[in-house]
Design an enzyme around this catalytic site. Structure first.
Site, PDB file in Angstrom:
ATOM      1  N   GLY A   1      23.072  35.270  31.131  1.00 23.84           N
ATOM      2  CA  GLY A   1      24.220  35.802  31.853  1.00 23.84           C
ATOM      3  C   GLY A   1      25.500  35.594  31.063  1.00 23.84           C
ATOM      4  O   GLY A   1      25.531  34.865  30.063  1.00 23.84           O
ATOM      5  N   MET A   2      26.576  36.220  31.519  1.00 24.94           N
ATOM      6  CA  MET A   2      27.857  36.119  30.810  1.00 24.94           C
ATOM      7  C   MET A   2      28.300  34.671  30.638  1.00 24.94           C
ATOM      8  O   MET A   2      28.645  34.236  29.534  1.00 24.94           O
ATOM      9  CB  MET A   2      28.939  36.895  31.551  1.00 24.94           C
ATOM     10  N   LEU A   3      28.287  33.908  31.713  1.00 22.04           N
ATOM     11  CA  LEU A   3      28.731  32.518  31.641  1.00 22.04           C
ATOM     12  C   LEU A   3      27.813  31.693  30.743  1.00 22.04           C
ATOM     13  O   LEU A   3      28.271  30.887  29.928  1.00 22.04           O
ATOM     14  CB  LEU A   3      28.796  31.908  33.042  1.00 22.04           C
TER      15      LEU A   3
ATOM     16  N   ASP B   1      10.883  30.548  34.526  1.00 13.83           N
ATOM     17  CA  ASP B   1      11.097  31.152  35.840  1.00 13.83           C
ATOM     18  C   ASP B   1      11.312  30.005  36.816  1.00 13.83           C
ATOM     19  O   ASP B   1      10.398  29.203  37.051  1.00 13.83           O
ATOM     20  CB  ASP B   1       9.871  31.978  36.229  1.00 13.83           C
TER      21      ASP B   1
ATOM     22  N   TYR C   1      23.946  35.903  50.323  1.00 12.19           N
ATOM     23  CA  TYR C   1      24.118  35.267  49.012  1.00 12.19           C
ATOM     24  C   TYR C   1      24.925  33.975  49.140  1.00 12.19           C
ATOM     25  O   TYR C   1      24.518  32.912  48.646  1.00 12.19           O
ATOM     26  CB  TYR C   1      24.805  36.227  48.045  1.00 12.19           C
TER      27      TYR C   1
ATOM     28  N   LYS D   1      23.798  29.950  48.588  1.00 11.01           N
ATOM     29  CA  LYS D   1      24.496  29.009  47.708  1.00 11.01           C
ATOM     30  C   LYS D   1      24.953  27.771  48.475  1.00 11.01           C
ATOM     31  O   LYS D   1      24.904  26.653  47.960  1.00 11.01           O
ATOM     32  CB  LYS D   1      25.675  29.700  47.025  1.00 11.01           C
TER      33      LYS D   1
END
Length: 199
Positions: free
Chosen positions: A9-11, A49, A142, A146
């Site tokens: 991912g971007m981060l 995974d 979502y 979290k």
């Protein structure tokens, strides 16, 4: 030695590069292999995974981390949203699996768990500021997954003897944000207004 889950991912990519520049041995775990993983990467790749016990334990054993950044998540966005079962399986179950594996194979490792500012619920206005101890009012599956992940991580950390830090992230802006990210949406709206001659 650092392990980053969700490294593609971007981060994750930005963090891996930053840590490598600081001299860390960085291991990146991701669910799917990428084309050219061995070419010019800022991390050593591990296929993992987080919904699979053996896969997570293998990643911990291979990397032997002192620090783990847990960024892997089932993402929900305006254009695609996994099922509620998938959200909780990845975000809650994957986090618990990672902490259990860390306790077994990397005792003493600190785990940074990436959550979201969405757990606070909608912002009530420009002067509203959240404190870390503000009540959680997740407005979506979502955000709820979290919030549940945070609670599960804190409980498991205490029971397993793993040091956990929860980071609540807000809108991320980076080199390659997704096409459906908030910054990309802002940019599209600004471009459309400019093209139409609107202020």
């Amino acid at each position: 030695r650092v392990l980053i889950t969700g490294v593609t991912g971007m981060l994750g990519r930005e963090l891996a590069g930053c840590l490598r520049r600081r001299g860390c041995a960085v291991y990146g775990a991701a669910r799917r292999p990428l084309e050219g993983w061995q070419d010019g990467l800022d991390w050593l790749p591990i296929e993992c995974d987080v919904t699979d016990d053996a896969s997570v334990l293998r990643a911990i054993r291979l990397s032997r981390p002192e620090l783990i950044f847990h960024l892997a998540a089932a993402q929900a966005s305006a254009t695609r949203s996994p099922s509620v079962d998938r959200l909780f399986a990845v975000n809650v179950g994957g986090t618990l699996r990672l902490l259990t594996a860390a306790a077994e194979a990397a005792p003493g490792a600190r785990v940074i768990v990436a959550s979201t500012g969405a757990v606070y619920g909608p912002n009530t206005g420009p002067r509203h500021r959240w404190r870390e101890d503000a009540p959680l009012r997740p407005p979506s599956p979502y955000a709820a997954s979290k919030a549940a992940m945070e609670l599960a991580a804190r409980g498991a950390a205490a029971g397993l003897g793993v040091e956990v830090v929860v980071a609540r992230l807000f809108n991320l802006i980076g080199v390659s944000p997704g096409a459906d990210s908030a910054p990309a949406g802002f940019a599209r709206q600004i471009a459309a207004m400019a093209a139409a001659g609107r202020p």
